[in-house]
Design an enzyme around this catalytic site. Structure first.
Site, mmCIF file in Angstrom:
data_model
loop_
_atom_site.group_PDB
_atom_site.id
_atom_site.type_symbol
_atom_site.label_atom_id
_atom_site.label_comp_id
_atom_site.label_asym_id
_atom_site.label_seq_id
_atom_site.Cartn_x
_atom_site.Cartn_y
_atom_site.Cartn_z
ATOM 1 N N HIS A 153 9.965 -1.829 -2.527
ATOM 2 C CA HIS A 153 9.822 -3.483 -2.630
ATOM 3 C C HIS A 153 8.762 -4.080 -2.699
ATOM 4 C CE1 HIS A 153 11.197 -7.345 -0.764
ATOM 5 N NE2 HIS A 153 12.223 -6.730 -1.655
ATOM 6 N N HIS A 154 8.255 -5.009 -3.160
ATOM 7 C CA HIS A 154 7.241 -5.760 -3.725
ATOM 8 C C HIS A 154 6.668 -6.386 -2.357
ATOM 9 C CE1 HIS A 154 4.787 -7.066 -5.911
ATOM 10 N NE2 HIS A 154 4.975 -7.310 -7.338
ATOM 11 N N SER A 155 7.921 -6.272 -0.728
ATOM 12 C CA SER A 155 6.519 -6.709 -0.014
ATOM 13 C C SER A 155 5.465 -5.308 0.789
ATOM 14 C CB SER A 155 8.166 -6.987 1.464
ATOM 15 O OG SER A 155 8.332 -6.144 1.642
#
Length: 483
Positions: free
Chosen positions: A134-136
């Site tokens: 996930h880009h987070s």
């Protein structure tokens, strides 16, 4: 880290966790040998425990990281592969598999990553590993630092292959020899230009948030582009050719890539517009001989370009990036700028390079990227995550495409005895039908396209146009004796 030591998400990580954004990064690695699962699992057990983001999960409200008991086997997927299902096209099977992954959400009850092992022979690899994160968890620079920490140079196993970046001179060499009054006058003029460019960029950004949309073209995504299945495709081009052009035109590699992208999309769209008019679009020696005037009048075609906003230049070891006082911290420390591309056929391919060089020089002389990050951070603190996500997402939705470039390892690297043939970055969840990612690796430049196939069914044609555009630019420089 315990539940009592919960760590809040960074501003951009909070934005990426919003349902309206929800981006996921995809790292594709082609290996020169089949992947040994036992070796991989053993290595991951030692690596993941040292990575806070890959061994933590989100709290229920999605605002903080908490420690999670991680079982590596739960994150590694080795699907059963029927040889008859692969057929003669191993790359097609891999592409189909990755495309299906873009419709399967990550399990939010555990750390937000997984790895898929495909021991399938393709045109340029013996096996493929696909990592979704996930880009987070982190941006491209963070993921490259992680990759470097887990690998070593193939020809020198005792060392990692750390890319080197050099900051370009901000004061021209000739100006240093001038008197103090001339230097002062140039400095004042530079500051005035910087402030003016920043003001114009922020006004255009505000207009883009409120009403300013790109012209609708065959590359424009629909309302469901962010939720549709994506198709990811890659192509290798010569990094040496890009460097030749860079040196001949006194540009940066980023400038050249923007010029090539501009030229390729012009070729691609021209062909579509000509076909719409019922004409034949012919090519001679890779050069289009069609009709430049078939583009819409006053075509507005802009792309969002990711920009690293860390104060430290270059890559750092993973341990340094994890340090709290590091100038090159792990996480999502990037913003974006808006690049207006000049779409239209040019008789001289070098025009695309000159246009991109001028545009990028102007964009570098602006605080646009840093201000966008700061404003999103302030909006998040004052108005909450929904307002911050809207501020990030609305301008991106009104643009046609996204472009990103990441510097990768300079030398060939291996993962526990598995030499890596290529590395490709991509992502999905964006509102555009077209994403273009570039990453350099071991003397090569990898183009990765992530597209909505309902909008762009023949994505390989765009890569063909990129290759042809690069060849045309190089040929033009040879003809003029500039190489």
């Amino acid at each position: 880290m315990t539940d009592e030591e919960e760590e809040p998400l960074s501003p951009m990580a909070r934005v990426f966790q919003s349902p309206d954004v929800d981006y996921c990064a995809v790292t594709i690695m082609g290996f020169k040998s089949k992947i040994c699962l036992d070796v991989l699992l053993d290595a991951l057990k030692h690596i993941v425990s040292k990575l806070p983001r890959f061994s933590t999960k989100l709290t229920e409200n999605g605002a903080k990281w908490i420690e999670a008991k991680i079982n590596v086997q739960d994150h590694v997927v080795v699907p059963y592969i029927d040889p008859e299902e692969i057929g003669e096209d191993g790359q097609g099977f891999v592409d189909d598999y990755i495309s299906r992954l873009t419709m399967i959400p990550l399990d939010r009850s555990k750390p937000l990553w997984d790895m898929h092992i495909l021991n399938v022979k393709t045109s340029d690899a013996e096996a493929v590993g696909v990592i979704r994160s996930h880009h987070s968890l982190g941006d491209g620079m963070s993921l490259i630092s992680l990759m470097l920490a887990c690998t070593h140079k193939t020809l020198d196993p005792q060392n990692t292959a750390i890319p080197s970046l050099k900051r370009r001179e901000t004061v021209p060499h000739g100006l240093r020899k001038q008197g103090w009054f001339l230097r002062l006058r140039c400095t004042v003029r530079s500051i005035a230009t910087l402030l003016w460019n920043t003001l114009v960029d922020m006004l255009l950004l505000l207009a883009t948030v409120l009403f300013l949309k790109d012209t609708k073209t065959p590359l424009t995504g629909g309302e469901d582009a962010g939720r549709n299945r994506k198709r990811i495709y890659h192509r290798v081009i010569s990094l040496d050719d890009i460097k030749l052009i860079k040196n001949a035109m006194n540009m940066t590699i980023n400038d050249v890539l923007v010029g090539v992208t501009q030229a390729a999309l012009s070729r691609y769209l021209s062909r579509l517009y000509v076909n719409e008019q019922g004409r034949n679009n012919e090519e001679e020696d890779g050069a289009l001989t069609s009709y430049p005037n078939h583009f819409p009048d006053r075509l507005r075609f802009r792309v969002a370009c990711a920009v690293n906003i860390r104060s430290g230049i270059g890559f750092k070891p993973l341990t340094d990036m994890m340090a709290k006082d590091s100038k090159c911290r792990w996480g999502n420390y990037f913003s974006f700028i808006i690049l207006p591309l000049s779409i239209g056929l040019q008789t001289d391919p070098l025009v695309y390079l000159k246009l991109s060089k001028a545009m990028m020089a102007r964009k570098k002389h602006s605080y646009h990227a840093a201000l966008v990050y700061f404003i999103i951070k302030m909006v998040l603190m004052v108005f909450g995550i929904k307002a911050a996500a809207t501020l990030f997402n609305e301008p991106v939705k009104n643009l046609t495409a996204c472009v990103s470039n990441v510097v990768g390892p300079m030398d060939e690297i291996s993962f526990r005895g598995h030499p890596i043939a290529y590395i490709a970055f991509s992502s999905y969840g964006h509102s555009q039908a077209l994403l273009v990612h570039y990453i350099s690796y071991a003397g090569k430049m990898m183009i990765s396209l992530a597209v909505d196939p309902t909008i762009i069914p023949n994505l390989h044609k765009i890569c063909d146009d990129m290759e042809q555009s690069l060849k045309a630019m190089k040929a033009a420089l040879w003809e003029r004796g500039l190489l």
